[in-house]
Scaffold this motif. Structure first.
Motif, PDB file in Angstrom:
ATOM      1  N   GLU A 156       0.834  -1.192   0.000  1.00  0.00           N
ATOM      2  CA  GLU A 156       0.000   0.000   0.000  1.00  0.00           C
ATOM      3  C   GLU A 156       0.875   1.251   0.000  1.00  0.00           C
ATOM      4  N   THR A 157       0.604   2.128  -0.947  1.00  0.00           N
ATOM      5  CA  THR A 157       1.293   3.417  -0.979  1.00  0.00           C
ATOM      6  C   THR A 157       0.545   4.389  -0.086  1.00  0.00           C
TER       7      THR A 157
ATOM      8  N   ASP B  58      -2.124  20.687   9.127  1.00  0.00           N
ATOM      9  CA  ASP B  58      -2.659  19.333   9.332  1.00  0.00           C
ATOM     10  C   ASP B  58      -1.761  18.337   8.592  1.00  0.00           C
ATOM     11  N   ARG B  59      -1.613  17.150   9.167  1.00  0.00           N
ATOM     12  CA  ARG B  59      -0.835  16.095   8.522  1.00  0.00           C
ATOM     13  C   ARG B  59      -1.804  15.120   7.844  1.00  0.00           C
ATOM     14  N   LEU B  60      -1.753  15.073   6.525  1.00  0.00           N
ATOM     15  CA  LEU B  60      -2.687  14.264   5.753  1.00  0.00           C
ATOM     16  C   LEU B  60      -2.051  12.944   5.323  1.00  0.00           C
ATOM     17  N   SER B  61      -2.877  11.906   5.245  1.00  0.00           N
ATOM     18  CA  SER B  61      -2.460  10.616   4.692  1.00  0.00           C
ATOM     19  C   SER B  61      -3.342  10.335   3.486  1.00  0.00           C
ATOM     20  N   ILE B  62      -2.709  10.125   2.345  1.00  0.00           N
ATOM     21  CA  ILE B  62      -3.445   9.926   1.104  1.00  0.00           C
ATOM     22  C   ILE B  62      -3.161   8.519   0.599  1.00  0.00           C
ATOM     23  N   THR B  63      -4.203   7.721   0.425  1.00  0.00           N
ATOM     24  CA  THR B  63      -4.064   6.350  -0.049  1.00  0.00           C
ATOM     25  C   THR B  63      -4.991   6.127  -1.239  1.00  0.00           C
ATOM     26  N   GLY B  64      -4.860   4.972  -1.867  1.00  0.00           N
ATOM     27  CA  GLY B  64      -5.730   4.683  -2.997  1.00  0.00           C
ATOM     28  C   GLY B  64      -5.368   3.377  -3.666  1.00  0.00           C
ATOM     29  N   ARG B  65      -5.953   3.130  -4.822  1.00  0.00           N
ATOM     30  CA  ARG B  65      -5.714   1.891  -5.535  1.00  0.00           C
ATOM     31  C   ARG B  65      -6.191   2.012  -6.976  1.00  0.00           C
TER      32      ARG B  65
ATOM     33  N   GLY C 281      -9.591  -2.281 -21.381  1.00  0.00           N
ATOM     34  CA  GLY C 281      -9.618  -1.542 -22.638  1.00  0.00           C
ATOM     35  C   GLY C 281      -8.572  -0.450 -22.637  1.00  0.00           C
ATOM     36  N   VAL C 282      -9.011   0.808 -22.732  1.00  0.00           N
ATOM     37  CA  VAL C 282      -8.083   1.945 -22.734  1.00  0.00           C
ATOM     38  C   VAL C 282      -8.259   2.804 -21.484  1.00  0.00           C
ATOM     39  N   ARG C 283      -9.155   2.380 -20.576  1.00  0.00           N
ATOM     40  CA  ARG C 283      -9.501   3.215 -19.424  1.00  0.00           C
ATOM     41  C   ARG C 283      -8.933   2.651 -18.120  1.00  0.00           C
ATOM     42  N   VAL C 284      -8.545   3.584 -17.244  1.00  0.00           N
ATOM     43  CA  VAL C 284      -8.035   3.233 -15.915  1.00  0.00           C
ATOM     44  C   VAL C 284      -8.758   4.100 -14.885  1.00  0.00           C
ATOM     45  N   LYS C 285      -9.280   3.448 -13.843  1.00  0.00           N
ATOM     46  CA  LYS C 285      -9.935   4.173 -12.755  1.00  0.00           C
ATOM     47  C   LYS C 285      -9.088   4.041 -11.500  1.00  0.00           C
ATOM     48  N   ILE C 286      -8.712   5.174 -10.908  1.00  0.00           N
ATOM     49  CA  ILE C 286      -7.881   5.180  -9.703  1.00  0.00           C
ATOM     50  C   ILE C 286      -8.652   5.862  -8.583  1.00  0.00           C
ATOM     51  N   GLU C 287      -8.888   5.123  -7.506  1.00  0.00           N
ATOM     52  CA  GLU C 287      -9.609   5.667  -6.356  1.00  0.00           C
ATOM     53  C   GLU C 287      -8.623   6.240  -5.341  1.00  0.00           C
ATOM     54  N   CYS C 288      -9.055   7.294  -4.643  1.00  0.00           N
ATOM     55  CA  CYS C 288      -8.203   7.934  -3.629  1.00  0.00           C
ATOM     56  C   CYS C 288      -9.020   8.272  -2.385  1.00  0.00           C
TER      57      CYS C 288
ATOM     58  N   ALA D 160       1.985  -3.544 -17.218  1.00  0.00           N
ATOM     59  CA  ALA D 160       2.522  -3.281 -15.868  1.00  0.00           C
ATOM     60  C   ALA D 160       1.482  -2.608 -14.982  1.00  0.00           C
ATOM     61  N   LEU D 161       0.619  -1.785 -15.588  1.00  0.00           N
ATOM     62  CA  LEU D 161      -0.419  -1.114 -14.808  1.00  0.00           C
ATOM     63  C   LEU D 161      -1.530  -2.078 -14.422  1.00  0.00           C
ATOM     64  N   LEU D 162      -1.798  -3.057 -15.266  1.00  0.00           N
ATOM     65  CA  LEU D 162      -2.821  -4.059 -14.959  1.00  0.00           C
ATOM     66  C   LEU D 162      -2.469  -4.837 -13.701  1.00  0.00           C
ATOM     67  N   LYS D 163      -1.162  -5.001 -13.424  1.00  0.00           N
ATOM     68  CA  LYS D 163      -0.734  -5.764 -12.250  1.00  0.00           C
ATOM     69  C   LYS D 163      -1.112  -5.055 -10.951  1.00  0.00           C
ATOM     70  N   LEU D 164      -1.351  -3.748 -11.023  1.00  0.00           N
ATOM     71  CA  LEU D 164      -1.733  -3.011  -9.827  1.00  0.00           C
ATOM     72  C   LEU D 164      -3.209  -3.192  -9.489  1.00  0.00           C
ATOM     73  N   LEU D 165      -3.964  -3.783 -10.408  1.00  0.00           N
ATOM     74  CA  LEU D 165      -5.384  -3.960 -10.182  1.00  0.00           C
ATOM     75  C   LEU D 165      -5.619  -5.011  -9.116  1.00  0.00           C
ATOM     76  N   LYS D 166      -6.333  -4.692  -8.076  1.00  0.00           N
ATOM     77  CA  LYS D 166      -6.622  -5.629  -6.995  1.00  0.00           C
ATOM     78  C   LYS D 166      -8.084  -6.011  -7.073  1.00  0.00           C
TER      79      LYS D 166
END
Length: 358
Positions: A231-232, A300-307, A313-320, A352-358
């Motif tokens: 997790e980043t 404030d100290r923020l923590s930002i996470t996502g996946r 196809g040609v689209r990528v959705k990244i949640e934060c 390589a980006l597909l491998k990040l898909l959980k």
């Protein structure tokens, strides 16, 4: 949350013990041979003058009630070994007689139930390698890593024949193969926790592999999954410039935080924006959604996470998600279209980006 266990299952003489031991050494973690537990119970029954093949459930319960089994180190740097009633049986557990009796003992429901808590308790050691015949299906069905290791019957017979003390005197390749086939039949058809491959286990047939090849394959699988599941977390201290006249973070800055996280996540995965651009791929944002929950303030100290939530196809959705301590400040997503920078036309999502898909 999954158990931090590397579960290795498989039939007799498939190389489980050797690979599990080498894997634990390579990763610097504890190795648990659960087969040794059943051998230990068989050893204890013989010490009590009881025949494992004819003992009654009541007699077994009485022996178990008076038995203490643990995994301990003889010296601080030694591997974990079975200790039963204060004694380290050592090589006695690996005799042909004990090995055969262990298969019978493993069919006893009361023994399996008694040993289950002990096996699961090993998880407190941190990440462990545990091998047996039902680790990924019964003991740790939620194991983070599962492997089912096997080999052809002939290869397994040759391996068992070459192992000192594992066969009776005068054993031949044919007799060992028959014994292994009988053991497979018994393990696969027992009523309690039969030998079978977990649906999510990686199947490894090492009939034609040396031990080093099997080891490296499994290490690669573990390292790749670790990298994918890492997790980043981007930590960010809010500067004065990010706030508005009311002293709270300006709403549009949350989309900037999303972008900062995306960049960091891709770098962690070894696929930075810069690298993708060098390969001629751009990922322009075609949709952005941000839902505001609470306000952030100066310093404030923020923590930002996502996946990566979707990639097809040609689209990528990244949640934060943006948090300050336990408070969720905002969450949302961005949708990107992968584009060929030379032609300006859509292109498929990089592998390589597909491998990040959980």
């Amino acid at each position: 949350m999954s158990s931090n266990v590397i579960a290795i299952d498989g039939p007799a003489a498939s190389g489980k013990s050797t690979v599990a031991r080498r894997l634990s050494e390579a990763l610097g973690i504890a190795y648990i041979n659960t087969g040794a537990l059943y051998r230990a119970v068989a050893w204890k029954l013989y010490r009590r003058g009881l025949d494992p093949y004819s003992v009654t459930p009541g007699q077994v319960d009485q022996v178990l009630a008076e038995t203490a089994i643990s995994y301990e180190r003889i010296t601080p740097d030694a591997p974990l070994e079975i200790k039963i009633d204060g004694v380290f049986p050592g090589s006695e557990l690996r005799s042909a007689e004990i090995s055969a009796a262990a298969s019978k003992v493993a069919t006893m429901p009361n023994v399996r139930a008694w040993l289950l808590d002990l096996q699961r308790g090993m998880a407190k050691l941190g990440r462990i390698v545990m091998e047996g015949r039902d680790i990924g299906t019964a003991v740790f069905p939620d194991a983070q890593f599962k492997f089912f290791l096997t080999a052809s019957p002939l290869v397994r017979a040759r391996r068992r024949l070459s192992q000192s003390g594992e066969t009776v005197d005068g054993a031949t390749l044919e007799s060992v193969a028959r014994d292994i086939a009988a053991r497979d039949e018994q393990d696969s058809n027992r009523a309690v926790a039969p030998l079978r491959r977990a649906e999510d286990a990686v199947f490894v047939d090492n009939s034609e592999w040396e031990i080093e090849q099997t080891l490296q394959f499994m290490l690669d699988q573990i390292k790749e999954k670790d990298a994918m599941e890492k997790e980043t977390v981007l930590t960010y201290r809010v500067p004065y410039a990010d706030t508005d006249q009311m002293g709270v973070v300006y709403y549009a800055n949350y989309l900037k935080y999303f972008e900062m996280f995306r960049s960091e996540m891709l770098i962690d995965a070894g696929l930075s924006y810069l690298q993708m651009e060098k390969e001629g791929i751009a990922m322009p944002v075609i949709e952005a959604v941000c839902r505001y929950k609470s306000s952030a303030h100066f310093e404030d100290r923020l923590s930002i996470t996502g996946r990566v939530a979707e990639a097809k196809g040609v689209r990528v959705k990244i949640e934060c998600e943006v948090r300050c301590g336990d408070r969720i400040l905002a969450d949302g997503y961005t949708i990107h279209a992968c584009m060929d920078m030379k032609t300006g036309r859509p292109t498929r999502v990089p592998a390589a980006l597909l491998k990040l898909l959980k």
